[in-house]
Write a protein that holds these residues in place. Structure first.
Motif, PDB file in Angstrom:
ATOM      1  N   PRO A  44       0.925  -1.164  -0.005  1.00 55.47           N
ATOM      2  CA  PRO A  44      -0.085  -0.101   0.276  1.00 55.47           C
ATOM      3  C   PRO A  44       1.055   1.193  -0.080  1.00 55.47           C
ATOM      4  CG  PRO A  44      -0.795  -1.758   1.605  1.00 55.47           C
ATOM      5  CD  PRO A  44       0.335  -2.342   1.163  1.00 55.47           C
ATOM      6  N   ASP A  45       1.949   1.235   0.635  1.00 49.40           N
ATOM      7  CA  ASP A  45       2.543   2.398   0.725  1.00 49.40           C
ATOM      8  C   ASP A  45       3.516   2.910  -0.483  1.00 49.40           C
ATOM      9  OD1 ASP A  45       2.326   3.108   3.493  1.00 49.40           O
ATOM     10  OD2 ASP A  45       3.689   1.574   3.859  1.00 49.40           O
ATOM     11  N   THR A  46       3.225   1.853  -1.527  1.00 52.98           N
ATOM     12  CA  THR A  46       3.767   2.570  -2.837  1.00 52.98           C
ATOM     13  C   THR A  46       2.879   3.811  -3.302  1.00 52.98           C
ATOM     14  OG1 THR A  46       2.268   0.950  -3.982  1.00 52.98           O
ATOM     15  CG2 THR A  46       4.663   0.219  -3.613  1.00 52.98           C
ATOM     16  N   LEU A  47       1.590   3.845  -2.827  1.00 50.98           N
ATOM     17  CA  LEU A  47       0.545   4.929  -3.198  1.00 50.98           C
ATOM     18  C   LEU A  47       1.282   6.394  -2.940  1.00 50.98           C
ATOM     19  CD1 LEU A  47      -2.579   3.184  -2.602  1.00 50.98           C
ATOM     20  CD2 LEU A  47      -2.163   4.411  -4.711  1.00 50.98           C
ATOM     21  N   THR A  48       1.617   7.126  -3.603  1.00 54.56           N
ATOM     22  CA  THR A  48       2.400   8.504  -3.181  1.00 54.56           C
ATOM     23  C   THR A  48       1.647   9.676  -3.767  1.00 54.56           C
ATOM     24  OG1 THR A  48       4.353   7.105  -3.749  1.00 54.56           O
ATOM     25  CG2 THR A  48       4.855   9.484  -3.359  1.00 54.56           C
ATOM     26  N   ALA A  49       1.700  10.580  -2.781  1.00 50.02           N
ATOM     27  CA  ALA A  49       0.969  11.769  -3.212  1.00 50.02           C
ATOM     28  C   ALA A  49       1.942  12.634  -4.200  1.00 50.02           C
ATOM     29  CB  ALA A  49       0.530  12.771  -2.213  1.00 50.02           C
ATOM     30  N   GLN A  50       1.170  13.093  -5.440  1.00 52.84           N
ATOM     31  CA  GLN A  50       2.088  13.679  -6.341  1.00 52.84           C
ATOM     32  C   GLN A  50       1.174  14.688  -7.385  1.00 52.84           C
ATOM     33  OE1 GLN A  50       4.558  10.182  -7.772  1.00 52.84           O
ATOM     34  NE2 GLN A  50       4.415  11.314  -9.449  1.00 52.84           N
ATOM     35  N   GLU A  51       1.840  15.613  -7.666  1.00 54.72           N
ATOM     36  CA  GLU A  51       1.269  16.749  -8.827  1.00 54.72           C
ATOM     37  C   GLU A  51       1.031  15.901  -9.889  1.00 54.72           C
ATOM     38  OE1 GLU A  51       0.732  20.683  -8.849  1.00 54.72           O
ATOM     39  OE2 GLU A  51      -0.368  19.967  -6.968  1.00 54.72           O
ATOM     40  N   VAL A  52      -0.062  15.743 -10.735  1.00 52.95           N
ATOM     41  CA  VAL A  52       0.009  15.212 -12.186  1.00 52.95           C
ATOM     42  C   VAL A  52      -0.484  16.194 -13.138  1.00 52.95           C
ATOM     43  CG1 VAL A  52      -0.137  12.666 -11.453  1.00 52.95           C
ATOM     44  CG2 VAL A  52      -2.239  13.878 -11.868  1.00 52.95           C
ATOM     45  N   ARG A  53      -0.220  16.301 -14.361  1.00 50.57           N
ATOM     46  CA  ARG A  53      -0.579  17.125 -15.352  1.00 50.57           C
ATOM     47  C   ARG A  53      -1.736  16.656 -16.142  1.00 50.57           C
ATOM     48  NH1 ARG A  53       3.421  21.367 -17.692  1.00 50.57           N
ATOM     49  NH2 ARG A  53       3.472  21.929 -15.522  1.00 50.57           N
ATOM     50  N   LEU A  54      -2.860  17.235 -16.124  1.00 50.78           N
ATOM     51  CA  LEU A  54      -3.747  16.588 -17.077  1.00 50.78           C
ATOM     52  C   LEU A  54      -3.936  17.650 -18.270  1.00 50.78           C
ATOM     53  CD1 LEU A  54      -6.831  15.847 -14.615  1.00 50.78           C
ATOM     54  CD2 LEU A  54      -5.062  14.549 -15.566  1.00 50.78           C
ATOM     55  N   LYS A  55      -4.064  16.918 -19.549  1.00 46.01           N
ATOM     56  CA  LYS A  55      -4.391  17.892 -20.889  1.00 46.01           C
ATOM     57  C   LYS A  55      -5.729  18.375 -20.792  1.00 46.01           C
ATOM     58  CE  LYS A  55      -0.750  15.368 -23.491  1.00 46.01           C
ATOM     59  NZ  LYS A  55      -0.825  14.113 -24.293  1.00 46.01           N
ATOM     60  N   ALA A  56      -5.820  19.335 -21.611  1.00 49.65           N
ATOM     61  CA  ALA A  56      -7.254  19.634 -21.818  1.00 49.65           C
ATOM     62  C   ALA A  56      -7.924  18.771 -22.501  1.00 49.65           C
ATOM     63  CB  ALA A  56      -7.357  20.856 -22.808  1.00 49.65           C
ATOM     64  N   PRO A  57      -9.262  18.489 -22.191  1.00 51.97           N
ATOM     65  CA  PRO A  57     -10.132  17.408 -22.852  1.00 51.97           C
ATOM     66  C   PRO A  57     -10.016  17.133 -24.386  1.00 51.97           C
ATOM     67  CG  PRO A  57     -11.357  18.631 -21.657  1.00 51.97           C
ATOM     68  CD  PRO A  57     -10.258  19.220 -21.264  1.00 51.97           C
ATOM     69  N   ALA A  58      -9.459  16.002 -24.758  1.00 52.14           N
ATOM     70  CA  ALA A  58      -9.428  15.763 -26.243  1.00 52.14           C
ATOM     71  C   ALA A  58     -10.819  15.673 -26.819  1.00 52.14           C
ATOM     72  CB  ALA A  58      -8.380  14.556 -26.530  1.00 52.14           C
ATOM     73  N   ARG A  59     -11.007  15.232 -27.972  1.00 44.87           N
ATOM     74  CA  ARG A  59     -12.506  15.097 -28.609  1.00 44.87           C
ATOM     75  C   ARG A  59     -13.260  13.809 -27.780  1.00 44.87           C
ATOM     76  NH1 ARG A  59     -15.554  15.657 -32.827  1.00 44.87           N
ATOM     77  NH2 ARG A  59     -14.207  17.563 -33.320  1.00 44.87           N
ATOM     78  N   GLY A  60     -14.204  14.228 -27.778  1.00 46.37           N
ATOM     79  CA  GLY A  60     -14.794  13.106 -27.116  1.00 46.37           C
ATOM     80  C   GLY A  60     -14.709  12.729 -25.378  1.00 46.37           C
ATOM     81  N   GLU A  61     -13.663  13.729 -24.767  1.00 45.86           N
ATOM     82  CA  GLU A  61     -13.380  13.411 -23.646  1.00 45.86           C
ATOM     83  C   GLU A  61     -13.621  14.759 -22.552  1.00 45.86           C
ATOM     84  OE1 GLU A  61      -8.875  11.537 -22.933  1.00 45.86           O
ATOM     85  OE2 GLU A  61      -8.934  13.740 -23.092  1.00 45.86           O
ATOM     86  N   VAL A  62     -14.008  14.310 -21.402  1.00 43.90           N
ATOM     87  CA  VAL A  62     -14.490  15.597 -20.302  1.00 43.90           C
ATOM     88  C   VAL A  62     -13.538  15.504 -19.053  1.00 43.90           C
ATOM     89  CG1 VAL A  62     -16.343  15.718 -18.694  1.00 43.90           C
ATOM     90  CG2 VAL A  62     -16.703  14.949 -20.944  1.00 43.90           C
ATOM     91  N   LEU A  63     -13.282  16.588 -18.713  1.00 44.05           N
ATOM     92  CA  LEU A  63     -12.413  16.749 -17.589  1.00 44.05           C
ATOM     93  C   LEU A  63     -13.512  16.908 -16.369  1.00 44.05           C
ATOM     94  CD1 LEU A  63      -9.839  17.531 -16.206  1.00 44.05           C
ATOM     95  CD2 LEU A  63     -10.359  19.877 -16.377  1.00 44.05           C
ATOM     96  N   VAL A  64     -13.410  15.779 -15.411  1.00 44.85           N
ATOM     97  CA  VAL A  64     -14.399  15.683 -14.147  1.00 44.85           C
ATOM     98  C   VAL A  64     -13.613  16.125 -12.958  1.00 44.85           C
ATOM     99  CG1 VAL A  64     -15.906  14.337 -12.686  1.00 44.85           C
ATOM    100  CG2 VAL A  64     -15.699  13.843 -15.075  1.00 44.85           C
TER     101      VAL A  64
END
Ligand SMILES: NC(=O)c1ccc[n+]([C@@H]2O[C@H](COP(=O)([O-])OP(=O)(O)OC[C@H]3O[C@@H](n4cnc5c(N)ncnc54)[C@H](OP(=O)(O)O)[C@@H]3O)[C@@H](O)[C@H]2O)c1
Length: 332
Positions: free
Chosen positions: A21-41
């Motif tokens: 379980p400790d392999t789960l690490t808090a991090q900042e990740v970068r999300l791209k703007a939603p591509a065709r057919g995608e939604v940012l939730v």
């Protein structure tokens, strides 16, 4: 249409290497703007599922690093080109896309489930994956009829408690297996007629005893190694066994002759194969929502932990300390 900036940074729990379980690490990740057919939730709540622990341990082929979590609920923040089924501000849930252990995530628009106005984000994140799984397990094999004996393993689990309620709703005689008395109580409350502590009793013998030698017409098994052989004895003549998970490890192989001797059927199931189209997915999701709104189906939420405590959620699940659903709240 899209009105989002080209990238967004979000806080997420990330697996950088397979392990505990400790392999789960808090991090900042970068999300791209939603591509065709995608939604940012923008996620309020993520659902935790046992399969997340298989992925973290490397028991499923996964590209590293990855953000686990296959379901969540929140608000549409931005939509990509070609998306017409939702708009920014809509309340939605989903269960088909990795990346839910995060403040926000990108989801294909056709995976989204509109949430009823009066449904909380917690309920919204609790039902999709386990609810749709319970739906296909109940409807796609031997659909329980009035009086059928249905044996459900790990009946106090997330999928288990939903299965108990669904089988009972259809009039079946429901028997659940669990590891502790506290879990047994939850399964009785969910409507099971009998509960067997399979860590203390031989569940096959007990099932036969409870049913005057008849056995179970349908056995639904997400436990695997520790239950599979017993299923072959616990099943009624012409009974059906459905294997849909391996919480205790993969089951040993058997000879098909064992099935012939008592005219048993053995099937496997994987949710993704039972919702090949968006319409299939929505019809299962809406059947679950209907059950919740009509009051006979209740997701049992036992723990809501902050997103940063994802490792603790995995520990609880792996150590068999959970009843029903575990959720991660982002604070959004
Ligand atoms: N194929 C599909 O479509 C599909 C979809 C969803 C889930 N699943 C599978 O269904 C199963 C249940 O999923 P879930 O998310 O609802 O989890 P869960 O049932 O809430 O948790 C797993 C439960 O399995 C039982 N268990 C028995 N032996 C265990 C062991 N050695 N280690 C850990 N747990 C053990 C525990 O209950 P007791 O303590 O009462 O034994 C535990 O609480 C999992 O195997 C999952 O992979 C399959």
């Amino acid at each position: 249409m899209t009105d989002s900036p080209s990238t967004t940074n979000v806080r997420a729990m990330v697996v950088n290497s397979f392990g505990g379980p400790d392999t789960l690490t808090a991090q900042e990740v970068r999300l791209k703007a939603p591509a065709r057919g995608e939604v940012l939730v923008r996620l309020a709540v993520a659902g935790v599922n046992f399969v997340d622990t298989y992925m973290r341990r490397g028991l499923r082929t996964m590209p590293l690093p990855f953000t686990p979590g296959l379901e969540g609920a929140g608000v549409v923040e931005a939509v990509g080109p070609g998306v017409s089924n939702v708009r920014p501000g809509d309340r939605v849930a989903y269960a088909q896309q990795l990346g839910a252990y995060a403040e926000a995530t990108l989801v294909p628009a056709d995976s989204l489930i509109p949430l009823p106005d009066d449904m909380s984000f917690e309920d919204g994140a609790a039902f999709p994956l386990q609810g749709m799984t319970a739906h296909y397990l109940i409807h796609e094999y031997r659909k329980p009829r009035e009086g059928d004996v249905v044996l459900i393993h790990a009946a106090a689990g997330g999928v288990g408690l939903l299965l108990v309620q669904w089988a009972r709703h259809l009039g079946a005689r429901v028997i659940g297996t669990v590891s502790t008395e506290e879990k047994a109580e939850a399964v009785r409350k969910a409507g099971a007629h009998d509960v067997i502590l399979y860590t203390e009793q031989d569940f096959a013998e007990e099932t036969l005893r409870l049913t005057d030698g008849h056995g179970a017409d349908l056995i639904i098994d997400g436990v695997g190694a520790s239950t599979f052989q017993g299923n072959l004895q616990a099943a009624a003549l012409r009974g059906q066994i459905v294997i849909f998970g391996a919480a205790s490890g993969p089951a040993d192989p058997i000879s098909p002759d064992v099935l012939m001797e008592r005219s048993l059927s053995l099937s496997g199931g994987d949710l993704w194969h039972f919702m090949p189209t968006s319409d299939d997915m929505l019809s299962r999701a809406n059947a679950v929502i209907e059950g919740i709104e009509n009051g006979w189906l209740k997701p049992h939420i036992s723990r809501v932990l902050p997103l940063a405590e994802a490792a603790e959620a995995h520990r609880l699940l792996g150590d068999r300390h959970t009843i029903g659903k575990v959720l991660l709240s982002t604070g959004n």
